[in-house]
Scaffold this motif. Sequence first.
Motif, short mmCIF file in Angstrom:
data_model
loop_
_atom_site.label_atom_id
_atom_site.label_comp_id
_atom_site.label_asym_id
_atom_site.label_seq_id
_atom_site.Cartn_x
_atom_site.Cartn_y
_atom_site.Cartn_z
N MET A 1 1.16 -34.64 148.44
CA MET A 1 0.22 -33.51 148.38
C MET A 1 0.84 -32.28 149.02
SD MET A 1 -2.61 -32.14 147.60
CE MET A 1 -2.76 -30.39 147.91
N LEU A 2 1.47 -32.43 150.18
CA LEU A 2 2.04 -31.28 150.87
C LEU A 2 3.20 -30.68 150.07
CD1 LEU A 2 1.99 -32.39 154.62
CD2 LEU A 2 0.33 -31.05 153.35
N ASP A 3 4.00 -31.52 149.43
CA ASP A 3 5.09 -31.00 148.60
C ASP A 3 4.54 -30.20 147.44
OD1 ASP A 3 6.97 -32.15 150.23
OD2 ASP A 3 7.22 -33.95 148.99
N ARG A 4 3.49 -30.71 146.82
CA ARG A 4 2.88 -29.98 145.69
C ARG A 4 2.24 -28.69 146.17
NH1 ARG A 4 -1.30 -32.89 144.03
NH2 ARG A 4 -0.95 -34.79 145.22
N ALA A 5 1.59 -28.73 147.32
CA ALA A 5 0.96 -27.52 147.86
C ALA A 5 2.01 -26.48 148.22
CB ALA A 5 0.12 -27.88 149.09
N ARG A 6 3.13 -26.93 148.76
CA ARG A 6 4.21 -25.99 149.09
C ARG A 6 4.71 -25.28 147.85
NH1 ARG A 6 7.59 -24.85 153.14
NH2 ARG A 6 6.59 -26.42 154.44
N GLU A 7 4.95 -26.02 146.79
CA GLU A 7 5.46 -25.41 145.56
C GLU A 7 4.42 -24.49 144.94
OE1 GLU A 7 6.00 -24.63 141.47
OE2 GLU A 7 4.45 -26.05 142.18
N GLN A 8 3.16 -24.89 144.97
CA GLN A 8 2.12 -24.11 144.29
C GLN A 8 1.72 -22.87 145.10
OE1 GLN A 8 -1.27 -26.36 142.79
NE2 GLN A 8 -2.68 -24.72 143.36
N VAL A 9 1.43 -23.06 146.38
CA VAL A 9 0.88 -21.96 147.18
C VAL A 9 1.99 -21.11 147.79
CG1 VAL A 9 -0.71 -21.34 149.03
CG2 VAL A 9 -1.12 -23.41 147.69
N LEU A 10 2.94 -21.74 148.46
CA LEU A 10 3.98 -20.97 149.14
C LEU A 10 4.95 -20.35 148.14
CD1 LEU A 10 5.20 -20.08 151.83
CD2 LEU A 10 6.58 -22.18 151.80
N ASP A 11 5.43 -21.14 147.18
CA ASP A 11 6.45 -20.62 146.26
C ASP A 11 5.86 -19.73 145.18
OD1 ASP A 11 8.16 -22.14 147.75
OD2 ASP A 11 8.38 -23.75 146.28
N ARG A 12 4.69 -20.11 144.64
CA ARG A 12 4.13 -19.37 143.51
C ARG A 12 2.92 -18.53 143.86
NH1 ARG A 12 1.99 -22.37 139.56
NH2 ARG A 12 2.08 -24.43 140.53
#
Length: 328
Positions: A1-12
């Motif tokens: 979940m944290l990896d997906r959140a990082r890519e979605q929120v932080l990166d995009r």
Amino acid sequence: MLDRAREQVLDRGVALDQAQILEVLQTSDDDLEALLALAHDVRMKYNGPDVEVEGIVSLKTGGCPEDCHFCSQSGQFTSPVRSVWLNIPELVRAAEQTRQTGASEFCIVAAVRGPDERLMTQMREGVAAIRAAVEINVAASLGMLTQEQVNDLVDMGVHRYNHNLEAGKSYFPNVVTTHSWEERWDTCTMVKDSGMELCCGGLVGMGETLEQRAELAFQLGELEPHEVPLNFLNPRPGTPFGDLPPMESSDALRTIAAFRLALPRTILRYAGGRELTLGDLGTRDGLLGGINAVIVGNYLTTLGRDPREDLSLLDDLKMPIKALNETL
């Protein structure tokens, strides 16, 4: 979940949806440090290191006709809060004291369903006197508004209006019965349409489920307020929620991070209850977990931290106070 959140929120820069917010709220204590670090990275990327500081004062305290179950200012409960009005010199003095802390925002609050003509008249006089004496943004929180009252506040020069949703729509009837969630939403949309900044948040730890907490965060994301104050229940004697236990600090920190991932570009402000729920160490953790604004000093009916403690903590964390000219 944290990896997906990082890519979605932080990166995009794409906020979490309601189901994803719930997943964050359900993460384990073992993942809390990594979750807070991610929320801090999001805060720094989209909001920077500055922290907005605000002070509040109650123009009219107590005697409110509404039955918000967490609030000791309701006239329907046995809470020991009496109805009191401040005069204009007292308002100006409070604004001057707030500005001396470095704050850029001063919010005038009244315990009412909505303002009557007496209150609007006192606001006109008070805002004018403050603006003549102190260089500070004036905000207001006066309950539910009509369109005419919204227009009047704009004409007065009110910078920002606070009106919290308090709880997710599905849980709101358990919190308030004398008005509806939709009435609050309508006031918020009128404020946004007027050009005033909207400050709209909520209160967590009132017995809501994690699903309903995620619902609140998502609905705030849909509303897109300029600022979200996050309050933690400080149970008040004599209110229907007076016997609820305070929220666990780990749950409070998870909630902060979840709200930041749901609202990546929004000012997320520490509001009431953090002293009881988080204490000194937790307050620091929240500032390193997504929070980028604080209310300094006391709240409406409860005591806050000494402003010097908050300002010293911000200095220790190398988080500068947002300058007044950056908030105009």
